[in-house]
Design an enzyme around this catalytic site. Sequence first.
Site, mmCIF file in Angstrom:
data_model
loop_
_atom_site.group_PDB
_atom_site.id
_atom_site.type_symbol
_atom_site.label_atom_id
_atom_site.label_comp_id
_atom_site.label_asym_id
_atom_site.label_seq_id
_atom_site.Cartn_x
_atom_site.Cartn_y
_atom_site.Cartn_z
ATOM 1 N N HIS A 1 25.684 -4.129 -12.179
ATOM 2 C CA HIS A 1 26.423 -4.001 -13.314
ATOM 3 C C HIS A 1 27.514 -5.204 -13.345
ATOM 4 O O HIS A 1 27.528 -5.829 -12.297
ATOM 5 C CB HIS A 1 27.327 -2.759 -13.324
ATOM 6 C CG HIS A 1 28.029 -2.479 -12.100
ATOM 7 N ND1 HIS A 1 27.522 -1.488 -11.054
ATOM 8 C CD2 HIS A 1 29.490 -2.559 -11.815
ATOM 9 C CE1 HIS A 1 28.592 -1.657 -10.093
ATOM 10 N NE2 HIS A 1 29.593 -2.221 -10.586
ATOM 11 N N HIS B 1 34.220 -7.854 -11.866
ATOM 12 C CA HIS B 1 33.364 -8.063 -10.676
ATOM 13 C C HIS B 1 31.998 -7.907 -11.196
ATOM 14 O O HIS B 1 31.812 -7.547 -12.246
ATOM 15 C CB HIS B 1 33.726 -7.303 -9.100
ATOM 16 C CG HIS B 1 33.419 -5.803 -9.783
ATOM 17 N ND1 HIS B 1 34.307 -4.908 -10.025
ATOM 18 C CD2 HIS B 1 32.182 -5.064 -9.588
ATOM 19 C CE1 HIS B 1 33.923 -3.698 -10.053
ATOM 20 N NE2 HIS B 1 32.472 -3.735 -9.710
ATOM 21 N N GLU C 1 30.433 -7.409 -5.533
ATOM 22 C CA GLU C 1 30.356 -5.974 -5.240
ATOM 23 C C GLU C 1 28.675 -6.035 -4.655
ATOM 24 O O GLU C 1 28.006 -6.588 -5.483
ATOM 25 C CB GLU C 1 30.634 -5.020 -6.064
ATOM 26 C CG GLU C 1 30.200 -3.556 -5.659
ATOM 27 C CD GLU C 1 30.522 -2.473 -6.775
ATOM 28 O OE1 GLU C 1 30.840 -2.944 -7.980
ATOM 29 O OE2 GLU C 1 30.729 -1.216 -6.455
#
Length: 134
Positions: free
Chosen positions: A7, A79, A130
């Site tokens: 994502h 992020h 991440e």
Amino acid sequence: MLGRLNHVALAVPDLAAAMAAYRDTLGGRLSEPQALPEHGVTVVFVDVGNTKIELLEPLGETSPIAAFLEKNPAGGMHHVCYEVDDILAARDHLKASGARVLGDGNPKIGAHGKPVLFLHPKDFFGTLVELEQV
Ligand code: CO
């Protein structure tokens, strides 16, 4: 080590307004809002087929995205999340390569119920990264 893009996360000051924009204006398919007090955010996922957009609104007094929204009051990209097969092996490889892992270095359970880690944005050209074990 890197798998697919899981994502892209956007910090937003007003989740209801962001949901309306992504659902009504862009025609996206949205999840229900999910409060994650241990991460200091409320999150909504937009399914865009090949990946997801994660809309993040601060939750609580000590939200980790509060400072970001102070600097970016209109919101912004917060992020990117890449999938990895083995998050501990990825962490050990990154640390050995000199990259900084945020927090105590141990994976936390993220919004999908899977272990996640965050890497220092200064080590990756200004973008918070991440990693999620899938
Ligand atoms: Co994320």
